[in-house]
Scaffold this motif. Structure first.
Motif: not given
Length: 281
Positions: A29, A34, A45-46, A50-51
């Protein structure tokens, strides 16, 4: 495991080391990056949320600068991760107070900041502990000092004594996991038959640990307290290692642990021999 800060030099290096040891690395991250792929071969990922949604990660390894570490930990908490480990040194105390106040009951366990992480030899590690000095076994190690953790582990391994799990809780004034938290886990762990506890001057965590050992822990404990010659009022190494108002001295901590039935050694060089003696009965 996901790594927050995986695109930095330290993040990339330690992510790879954890993966090579056996930890399942699934993501990185870094805000703004991302969609890319990390050097360790996992997607970036941003955000942590999300991750987690994409990979099912349950643990975060936080390798970001001090100014951003608390926000990174908060993001892990908000995403509902089971564990977040921060090795960052110099995180402002006020920031950590804010983070810990926001952790819900039963929420994310935070290890650190300013800690070497956790390792179960032969299984997995999250953090910067040198895996090659460890061997599988039945002695748990918990410490405020990273380097003294390595010293104790090396002595044990040289004597053929393996470890169940080794936990560096960190040396800052405000951390996410304290001695008692880890001792409770060791007490309930069938793989842990004895414990090494390494403390240092400052605060009252060792005295609290001694009280828990007296009441609850029915396993042998060998302990060492660093800072025995430290002058009052002067910080020695870690931000939390300072004797104020006559409290938090090494002598007080050593006496509390002895009174609780622990074997307290005067030098870290004696930890391995003392534990070997305890195990021989």
């Amino acid at each position: 495991m996901l790594v927050q800060g995986i695109t930095g030099r330290e993040g990339a290096f330690h992510a790879g080391a954890c993966r090579d040891y056996g930890t399942t690395l699934v993501a990185g991250v870094t805000p703004g990056k991302g969609g890319a792929t990390a050097a360790a071969g996992v997607p970036i990922f941003d955000t942590v949320a999300e991750a987690v949604a994409a990979t099912g990660a349950n643990t975060s390894f936080v390798v970001v600068p001090p100014a951003f570490a608390a926000d990174a930990l908060s993001e892990s908490v908000d995403a509902g991760l089971e564990l977040a480990v921060s090795i960052t040194e110099g995180v402002p105390t006020r920031d950590m107070v804010r983070v810990m106040r926001a952790v819900p009951p039963g929420g994310t366990r935070i290890l650190g900041p300013n800690c070497p992480g956790v390792i179960s030899p032969g299984k997995a590690k999250v953090g910067i502990m040198p895996g090659f000095i460890h061997r599988e076994g039945h002695v748990g190690v918990v410490s405020r000092s990273g380097t003294l953790t390595y010293e104790a582990v090396h002595q044990l391994s040289q004597r053929g004594i393996g470890q169940s799990t080794c936990v560096g809780i960190g040396g800052d004034p405000v951390i996410g996991t304290y001695f008692v938290d880890v001792l409770e886990l060791f007490a309930a762990d069938d793989e842990t038959e004895a414990v090494i506890l390494i403390g240092e001057i400052g605060g009252g965590a060792e005295e609290e640990a001694a009280e828990f050992i007296r009441r609850e822990l029915k396993k042998p404990v060998v302990s060492f307290i660093a800072g025995q010659t430290a002058p009052p009022g002067r910080r020695m190494g870690h931000a939390g290692a300072i004797v104020m108002g006559g409290k938090g001295t090494a002598a007080d901590k050593m006496e509390a642990l002895r009174s609780a039935g622990c074997t307290v050694v005067e030098s870290p060089a004696d930890l391995g021999a003392a534990m070997e003696s305890q195990l021989r009965g």
